[in-house]
Write a protein that holds these residues in place. Structure first.
Motif, mmCIF file in Angstrom:
data_model
loop_
_atom_site.group_PDB
_atom_site.id
_atom_site.type_symbol
_atom_site.label_atom_id
_atom_site.label_comp_id
_atom_site.label_asym_id
_atom_site.label_seq_id
_atom_site.Cartn_x
_atom_site.Cartn_y
_atom_site.Cartn_z
ATOM 1 N N GLY A 10 0.795 -1.226 0.000
ATOM 2 C CA GLY A 10 0.000 0.000 0.000
ATOM 3 C C GLY A 10 0.828 1.278 0.000
ATOM 4 O O GLY A 10 0.289 2.367 0.177
ATOM 5 N N GLY A 11 2.103 1.212 -0.217
ATOM 6 C CA GLY A 11 2.970 2.390 -0.240
ATOM 7 C C GLY A 11 4.078 2.217 -1.261
ATOM 8 O O GLY A 11 3.947 1.451 -2.210
ATOM 9 N N PHE A 12 5.144 2.912 -1.010
ATOM 10 C CA PHE A 12 6.276 2.864 -1.930
ATOM 11 C C PHE A 12 7.544 2.950 -1.110
ATOM 12 O O PHE A 12 7.648 3.776 -0.211
ATOM 13 N N ARG A 13 8.499 2.113 -1.395
ATOM 14 C CA ARG A 13 9.766 2.121 -0.665
ATOM 15 C C ARG A 13 10.845 2.717 -1.570
ATOM 16 O O ARG A 13 11.061 2.268 -2.686
ATOM 17 N N ILE A 14 11.529 3.746 -1.072
ATOM 18 C CA ILE A 14 12.614 4.410 -1.791
ATOM 19 C C ILE A 14 13.914 4.045 -1.094
ATOM 20 O O ILE A 14 14.022 4.155 0.126
ATOM 21 N N GLU A 15 14.904 3.654 -1.871
ATOM 22 C CA GLU A 15 16.215 3.317 -1.321
ATOM 23 C C GLU A 15 17.284 4.088 -2.078
ATOM 24 O O GLU A 15 17.187 4.287 -3.281
ATOM 25 N N ALA A 16 18.298 4.517 -1.345
ATOM 26 C CA ALA A 16 19.432 5.219 -1.946
ATOM 27 C C ALA A 16 20.696 4.502 -1.528
ATOM 28 O O ALA A 16 20.930 4.268 -0.349
ATOM 29 N N SER A 17 21.524 4.145 -2.509
ATOM 30 C CA SER A 17 22.777 3.476 -2.186
ATOM 31 C C SER A 17 23.897 4.496 -2.117
ATOM 32 O O SER A 17 23.882 5.513 -2.812
ATOM 33 N N ASP A 18 24.845 4.240 -1.286
ATOM 34 C CA ASP A 18 26.025 5.089 -1.132
ATOM 35 C C ASP A 18 25.680 6.533 -0.769
ATOM 36 O O ASP A 18 26.351 7.466 -1.185
ATOM 37 N N ALA A 19 24.617 6.743 -0.035
ATOM 38 C CA ALA A 19 24.234 8.096 0.381
ATOM 39 C C ALA A 19 24.985 8.446 1.648
ATOM 40 O O ALA A 19 24.831 7.790 2.662
ATOM 41 N N ASN A 20 25.823 9.461 1.569
ATOM 42 C CA ASN A 20 26.545 9.962 2.738
ATOM 43 C C ASN A 20 25.758 11.135 3.288
ATOM 44 O O ASN A 20 25.837 12.237 2.784
ATOM 45 N N GLY A 21 24.982 10.923 4.283
ATOM 46 C CA GLY A 21 24.171 11.997 4.835
ATOM 47 C C GLY A 21 22.700 11.687 4.636
ATOM 48 O O GLY A 21 22.302 10.547 4.430
ATOM 49 N N SER A 22 21.905 12.727 4.665
ATOM 50 C CA SER A 22 20.464 12.510 4.580
ATOM 51 C C SER A 22 19.965 12.721 3.151
ATOM 52 O O SER A 22 20.590 13.383 2.339
ATOM 53 N N LEU A 23 18.824 12.157 2.898
ATOM 54 C CA LEU A 23 18.184 12.265 1.604
ATOM 55 C C LEU A 23 16.764 12.742 1.854
ATOM 56 O O LEU A 23 16.032 12.162 2.663
ATOM 57 N N ARG A 24 16.376 13.798 1.185
ATOM 58 C CA ARG A 24 15.030 14.352 1.366
ATOM 59 C C ARG A 24 14.275 14.187 0.063
ATOM 60 O O ARG A 24 14.767 14.593 -1.000
#
Length: 188
Positions: A10-24
């Motif tokens: 019922g939603g969506f999953r977002i993933e970021a690889s090699d992220a140094n810090g936060s992702l908005r």
């Protein structure tokens, strides 16, 4: 950063690889939509007041900064195209004025044309109309300079002829005076 997403329960999953810090991740764009609506209103208002260049700038800002509402984007593109076309039509008329001034060699028409071209260039600052108007302004100014130089040369030639004629008359060369008078009457 590599970002991926997939539907999950019922939603969506977002993933970021090699992220140094936060992702908005922004999903609402409410502020941007409000700004786009404000830009559209400012563009309409500017055009109603006859400020085509200001209207064009606002439509362009909407396209650059807030392309979130398909209807506003379509409106902005249509109005921008219409304003550019109107500016290019005005420039075409000014080009005709320039050609007429060149054909007849009318200094006043050159000055009027240059003033109008520069006004159009200022009105459409930052657009392709302003660029084309700048090129025409350069041509008009160059032609005016050439004509002023030719007028100055003609004036110097007339002064030189008068001085030579006066010298010839003063020194008793009536034959030279007659030749000069005859040439002047013949347009030479």
């Amino acid at each position: 950063v590599e970002v991926s997403g997939r539907p999950v329960a019922g939603g969506f999953r977002i993933e970021a690889s090699d992220a140094n810090g936060s992702l908005r991740i922004e999903t609402g764009f409410a502020d941007e939509r409000a700004r786009a609506a404000r830009l559209a209103q400012e563009a309409r208002s500017a055009e109603e007041r006859g400020h085509r260049g200001e209207a064009l700038a606002n439509w362009q800002a909407l396209l650059d900064e807030g392309p979130f509402d398909a209807e506003l984007v379509a409106t902005a593109e249509a109005n921008r195209g219409r304003l550019i076309t109107a500016g290019l039509e005005d420039l075409s008329a000014l080009t005709d004025d320039y050609e007429r001034a060149r054909f007849f060699g009318l200094p006043d028409l050159f000055r009027e044309c240059l003033t109008s071209v520069r006004a159009l260039q200022t009105e459409y600052k930052g657009s392709e109309v302003a660029l084309a108007a700048g090129e025409l302004a350069t041509q008009v100014a160059s032609t005016m300079t050439e004509l002023q130089g030719a007028d100055a040369d003609e004036e110097r030639l007339g002064q030189t002829r008068a001085a030579v004629r006066a010298w010839a008359a003063e020194h008793g060369s009536s034959h030279l005076v007659e030749l000069m008078d005859s040439a002047q009457q013949g347009g030479n």
